[in-house]
Enzyme design. Structure first.
Site, PDB file in Angstrom:
ATOM      1  N   LYS A 123      -7.223  -5.446 -17.082  1.00  0.00           N
ATOM      2  CA  LYS A 123      -5.775  -5.338 -16.932  1.00  0.00           C
ATOM      3  C   LYS A 123      -5.101  -5.863 -18.193  1.00  0.00           C
ATOM      4  O   LYS A 123      -5.435  -6.935 -18.694  1.00  0.00           O
ATOM      5  CB  LYS A 123      -5.304  -6.152 -15.718  1.00  0.00           C
ATOM      6  CG  LYS A 123      -4.857  -5.292 -14.553  1.00  0.00           C
ATOM      7  CD  LYS A 123      -4.153  -6.085 -13.484  1.00  0.00           C
ATOM      8  CE  LYS A 123      -3.499  -5.144 -12.484  1.00  0.00           C
ATOM      9  NZ  LYS A 123      -2.735  -5.854 -11.445  1.00  0.00           N
ATOM     10  N   GLU A 174      -0.919  -4.866   5.773  1.00  0.00           N
ATOM     11  CA  GLU A 174       0.279  -5.278   6.507  1.00  0.00           C
ATOM     12  C   GLU A 174       0.103  -5.175   8.022  1.00  0.00           C
ATOM     13  O   GLU A 174       0.650  -6.000   8.772  1.00  0.00           O
ATOM     14  CB  GLU A 174       1.479  -4.433   6.057  1.00  0.00           C
ATOM     15  CG  GLU A 174       1.923  -4.680   4.636  1.00  0.00           C
ATOM     16  CD  GLU A 174       1.137  -3.897   3.599  1.00  0.00           C
ATOM     17  OE1 GLU A 174       1.374  -4.090   2.390  1.00  0.00           O
ATOM     18  OE2 GLU A 174       0.280  -3.070   4.012  1.00  0.00           O
ATOM     19  N   ARG A 230       4.640   0.091   7.482  1.00  0.00           N
ATOM     20  CA  ARG A 230       3.281   0.405   7.911  1.00  0.00           C
ATOM     21  C   ARG A 230       2.908  -0.337   9.193  1.00  0.00           C
ATOM     22  O   ARG A 230       1.913  -0.026   9.830  1.00  0.00           O
ATOM     23  CB  ARG A 230       2.295   0.041   6.801  1.00  0.00           C
ATOM     24  CG  ARG A 230       2.729   0.503   5.427  1.00  0.00           C
ATOM     25  CD  ARG A 230       1.752   0.133   4.349  1.00  0.00           C
ATOM     26  NE  ARG A 230       0.694   1.125   4.262  1.00  0.00           N
ATOM     27  CZ  ARG A 230      -0.109   1.266   3.212  1.00  0.00           C
ATOM     28  NH1 ARG A 230       0.027   0.456   2.185  1.00  0.00           N
ATOM     29  NH2 ARG A 230      -1.035   2.173   3.191  1.00  0.00           N
TER      30      ARG A 230
END
Length: 619
Positions: free
Chosen positions: A282, A365, A393
């Site tokens: 990253k 979630e 969600r």
């Protein structure tokens, strides 16, 4: 000017480049991404990490017929640059400009408009089946990060994809991070795989030797096959992906362009599902982002030389986190839950100070809500901090796993309303409407920091049995009248209390209503501020029903929203005046600076002034 990049007008232009030209192209892409994100803000670290992967994909696959699905989609900047959008890239994330996520409206090469995690494998599998049913000769590739693999939907997709008998490619882009550092069993498992780079070579050698054992005669063939299978399982430990029906390859260096091209060229000819595990860095190519990738995940405009600064602590998320720490110190039943968003939701201090009561469940979630219900059943008070757009969600879990059980849990809905530059996939414009359908729920929508603190503190003494949701916007609090004080009531009345024109609103828009009222001067109106938006206090309805004209402004969708419900209550209460509902028409709101988006939607103070004056003129 990026010389090679400037000549890339379609994906096919990448494949004709020499190896050295592709390496130079990677460097040009990185420079373009850093230059643009430093000016406009955006997702930097993840995009810098997948540059070689993107160029390799464009070198191996034919994007005129093959389908690439990027999970989440916050890492598609290189993809955009190589699909004819280089000249417009400077408009990235600006109002009316290019989206920071894949967009079907922008390009035929963006097959899905995405912004949430863990769905790429399912979407790609559906697209692959669709292509086959239409007799299209094509391949489908899903790119998913290790953070997204902590979401259950990813494994639902893997479970189904492992049954097919043709080429289907999943690339696991493993950078050991989502936004916060990855947690849980799967990241530990991937770390073990990364620690065994010789695994695939050994596996291939063993299988190649065993496959050379001849099968002679039916009975003998059956017996030899059983022995071979047993030897393979004993000598070569299968990965979880092998067990799900995939051929596992990796891990490979995801920033080695030549290696990636070689690997992808090979796996595209494997006649079964394959999972290619790559490790990427990253922030690759920008030292500051490599050192602190979490800081450069989603970043505001910054100086390229000096680097980005940590976000200001003057915002709703940080106020929430600080207050929850204070509450946890006084009450040992207070627990905090996040779905891989500790930093984004202001919970980093809580995670360090109250480790035993802090739970990062990964990008899951649905699990977070059901898990909160379990904590509540044992007498704890769970506070699940989640972005509005991601809470979508968990709708079923809110109803089934908490509300139906009559359990008390607090859902702290961050980024409620317009969020700005992230756009359609991230604007929190649906939560107010769908939360009001949940049985036995109380929803509060504070406008200011002290109201948020009061609402949180009140959850400790509130005897309400059921869900308490507290929704608050992204960023800082807006204009606050000098004489405004927190009352703790379910609604407040301000402005000209004698006016027969009432402007009703809640949350962030109350600040705009106060600014509009000051602009109106002697034409000012009565302001009714709903603090508890579900259920609305009947007394607020009664007071408003006595007016001649009512304007309701809402930073949420119109259909099924708080305004529609309020007007229904008004009619039942006998209101016979004129009423106007100003809300977001059903649909999705595009990206841009928050203030510009509210202006475009006609929900800012100028729009309120215009609506009041227009109403008075029409009288």
């Amino acid at each position: 000017m990026s010389i090679i990049l400037n000549n890339i007008t379609s994906p096919s232009d990448v494949n004709i480049l020499s190896r050295s030209e592709k390496e130079k192209l990677c460097a040009e892409i990185r420079k373009e991404i850093i230059d643009t994100v430093s000016k406009n803000g955006g997702h930097l670290a993840s995009n810098l990490g997948v540059v070689e992967l993107t160029v390799a994909l464009f070198s191996v696959f034919d994007l005129e017929k093959d389908t690439i699905v990027w999970d989440v989609g916050h890492q598609v900047y290189a993809h955009k640059l190589l699909t004819g959008r280089y000249k417009d890239f400077s408009t990235l994330r600006t109002f009316g400009g290019m989206s920071g996520f894949p967009s079907r409206e922008e390009s035929k090469y963006d097959h899905f408009t995405t912004g949430h995690s863990s769905a790429s494998i399912s979407s790609a599998l559906g697209a692959d089946w669709g292509a086959k049913l239409r007799n299209q000769d094509s391949r489908t590739i899903a790119i998913i990060g290790d953070g997204s693999m902590t979401g259950g939907l990813a494994f639902e997709g893997l479970n189904n994809a492992g049954r097919i008998k043709r080429n289907f490619i999943v690339i696991l882009n493993d950078n050991e991070m989502s936004i916060s550092k990855n947690v849980g069993g799967l990241p530990r498992y991937l770390r073990k795989l990364r620690a065994k780079p010789g695994y695939i070579k050994a596996k291939d050698n063993v299988e190649r030797i065993l496959d050379k054992i001849p099968l002679v005669g039916a009975p003998l063939a059956s017996g030899v096959k059983i022995i071979k299978d047993k030897l393979k399982s004993d000598i070569v430990t299968s990965t979880i992906f092998d067990e799900l029906g995939f051929d596992y390859y990796g891990p490979y260096d995801g920033n080695d362009l030549e290696l990636l091209i070689e690997v992808l060229s090979g796996v595209k000819n494997v006649d079964k599902p394959v999972l290619v595990h790559i490790s990427t860095k990253k922030g690759k190519g920008y030292a500051l982002a490599e050192e602190t990738p979490s800081l450069y995940h989603g970043v505001a405009p910054f100086d390229k030389i000096r680097g980005a600064k940590p976000s200001s602590t003057d915002n709703f998320s940080e106020v929430f986190g600080t207050k929850l720490c204070e509450m946890a110190e006084k009450n040992d039943r207070v627990c905090a839950i996040t779905a891989a968003m500790a930093s984004g939701t202001g919970l980093e201090k809580f995670s360090r100070t109250y480790k035993s009561r802090f739970f990062d469940v990964g990008i899951a979630e649905e699990h977070a809500v059901a898990f909160s219900g379990g904590l509540a059943e044992k007498g704890l008070i769970p506070y699940f901090a989640v972005y509005s757009t991601f809470l979508q969600r968990s709708y079923d879990n809110l109803i089934h796993d908490i509300a139906l059980q009559n359990l008390k849990a607090v859902i702290c809905v961050d980024r409620a309303g317009i969020v700005g530059e992230d756009g359609r996939t991230h604007n929190g414009v649906f939560d107010a409407a769908y939360l009001r359908t949940v049985p036995n729920i109380h929803v509060y929508s504070p406008t200011y920091y002290d109201e948020l603190e009061y609402a949180l503190e009140n959850t400790l003494t509130d005897e309400h049995k059921g869900i308490i949701a507290i929704r608050y916007p992204r960023g800082k609090e807006n204009f606050k009248p000098q004489n405004f004080k927190v009352t703790g009531k379910t609604f407040d009345v301000a402005g000209n209390t004698e006016s027969d024109t009432v402007l009703v609103t809640y949350g962030r828009l109350f600040s705009y209503a106060c600014m509009a009222n000051e602009k109106l001067g002697d034409k000012d109106v009565k302001l009714v501020k709903l603090n508890r938006i579900t259920p609305v206090d009947p007394e607020a309805v009664r007071i408003v029903s006595e007016a001649k004209n009512v304007l309701f402004f809402e930073e949420g969708i119109k259909s099924g929203g708080i305004g529609e419900g309020f007007f229904s209550d008004l009619m039942i209460a006998g209101f016979r005046g004129k009423a106007e509902l100003h809300a977001i028409e059903n649909g999705f709101v595009s990206h841009g600076a928050m203030n510009l988006v509210l202006e475009k939607l006609k929900l800012d103070d100028s729009a309120m002034v215009e609506a009041v004056l227009s109403l008075n003129e029409n009288k």
